[in-house]
Scaffold this motif. Structure first.
Motif, PDB file in Angstrom:
ATOM      1  N   LYS A  74       0.781  -1.244   0.000  1.00 15.09           N
ATOM      2  CA  LYS A  74       0.000   0.000   0.000  1.00 15.09           C
ATOM      3  C   LYS A  74       0.811   1.290   0.000  1.00 15.09           C
TER       4      LYS A  74
ATOM      5  N   GLY B 170      -6.342  -3.709   7.830  1.00  9.90           N
ATOM      6  CA  GLY B 170      -6.509  -2.403   7.197  1.00  9.90           C
ATOM      7  C   GLY B 170      -7.638  -1.573   7.752  1.00  9.90           C
TER       8      GLY B 170
ATOM      9  N   ARG C 143      -3.857   1.337  14.215  1.00  7.43           N
ATOM     10  CA  ARG C 143      -3.943   2.625  13.518  1.00  7.43           C
ATOM     11  C   ARG C 143      -2.914   3.620  14.046  1.00  7.43           C
TER      12      ARG C 143
ATOM     13  N   ASN D 173       1.336  -2.263   8.893  1.00  7.06           N
ATOM     14  CA  ASN D 173       1.497  -1.939   7.477  1.00  7.06           C
ATOM     15  C   ASN D 173       0.678  -0.699   7.111  1.00  7.06           C
ATOM     16  N   SER D 174      -0.652  -0.857   7.063  1.00  5.34           N
ATOM     17  CA  SER D 174      -1.490   0.235   6.559  1.00  5.34           C
ATOM     18  C   SER D 174      -1.277   1.534   7.334  1.00  5.34           C
TER      19      SER D 174
END
Lengths: 67, 259
Positions: free
Chosen positions: B21, B159, B188, B207-208
């Protein structure tokens, strides 16, 4: 000419083509790819001698982004 | 030193970074460097001559101290995951494999039955198996018993940025586990990563939250600091909770008080 399935699409090659010949055609140096022919992994040291046959299913895979 | 031990590997960083991403490879590499992550995930994808920049092997291998952990993303059965693991090992040269089997793209929840079966096979074959699972203490224990190097329960859906929605179950997994517990998915904010570490997680995988932030390298560094702080707090030992106030200052002998 022979026709193989490369990553799900048809690709024609001269008879007697080895995997290294295929890599040259598609513009890969082969250093960062894994090759699978008919569900069997073909190691780098076999790529110059493994001849592709008509109707072979070839997958060429790389590492892409993923979590 | 306080190392994360996974099989025979030791890592000083307890932050594992995903590489999906990101807006481009340069930003991703800057984020990996800023994160200090020594273990990064990658996914297997078909070679595309029109998208050569998608090939991350060379740029990631050029980063010193970085080990690749391929995932089996895209597999919807255990057999597919085992096949992907074999191919990935050919490329990565390491035995790490993140087993990720989610047959439903709507929620991306991991299939526990297929995951268990794939892990059982791959652990027997000598892989360092890191399964992405729901926060299920029973499954986590079963995966430990078949030889997984860690378990990676989700904090919330992949995500989603919903944070540690599974905190109660994560606590149970941590309490019962003899292998590292790594929270994977859903985080987050760096504070959530710190909280996971304070709870006793061995590491977090992000990741996200980094990739889609406005400044991925800065966010990667923030996560790194949060993970380190959370780990330090866990090791220092958090004070017990109390349902009533306990004074920190003396409440007697105040100025003007009656003797």
């Amino acid at each position: 000419m022979i026709t193989i399935e490369l990553n799900g699409k048809q690709q024609t090659l001269p008879p007697g083509s080895a995997i290294n010949d295929l890599l040259s055609i598609i513009g890969s140096d082969g250093n960062t790819v894994a090759i699978v022919v008919n569900d069997r992994i073909i190691r780098p040291d076999k790529r110059s001698t493994h001849l592709l046959q008509d109707a072979d299913r070839v997958e060429i895979l790389v590492f892409a982004g993923g979590g | 030193m306080d190392f994360l031990q996974l099989g025979s590997y030791t890592f000083s960083s307890r932050l594992i970074l995903g590489t999906g991403k990101f807006s481009n490879t340069t930003v991703m590499l800057e984020a990996v460097k800023a994160s200090g992550a020594q273990l990064v995930t990658v996914a297997l994808r078909r070679f595309n001559r029109d998208q050569l920049a998608d090939d991350l092997f060379s740029p990631l291998k050029a980063l010193p101290g970085v080990t690749l952990m391929p995932n089996t993303s895209g597999a919807s059965t255990g057999a597919e995951a085992v096949r992907a693991a074999h191919i990935a090992r050919e490329l990565s040269g390491s035995s790490f494999i993140k087993v990720e089997i989610h047959p439903n793209p709507q929620h991306l929840m991991p299939d526990p039955i297929e995951t268990y079966e794939a892990c059982r096979i791959l652990a027997r074959e000598g892989f360092l198996v890191m399964p992405y699972i729901s926060a299920d203490p029973v499954l986590a224990k079963r995966l430990e018993e078949v030889g997984c190097a860690s378990v990676m329960p989700l904090g919330s859906a992949i995500g989603s940025g919903q944070g540690l929605a599974t905190a109660e179950m994560l606590n149970l997994i941590i309490r019962e586990s003899n292998i590292p517990v790594i929270v994977d998915a859903g985080l987050r904010s760096p504070s959530e990563a710190a909280l996971a570490m304070e709870m006793g997680c061995a590491a977090v995988l992000v990741n996200s939250a980094v990739a889609v932030s406005e400044n991925p390298p800065e966010m990667a560094e923030a996560f790194s600091e949060a993970v380190a702080a959370g780990r330090k707090a866990f090791k220092a030992g958090l004070m017990p909770k109390s349902s009533s106030a306990i004074a920190t200052s003396p409440l007697t002998a105040f100025l003007g008080a009656n003797p």
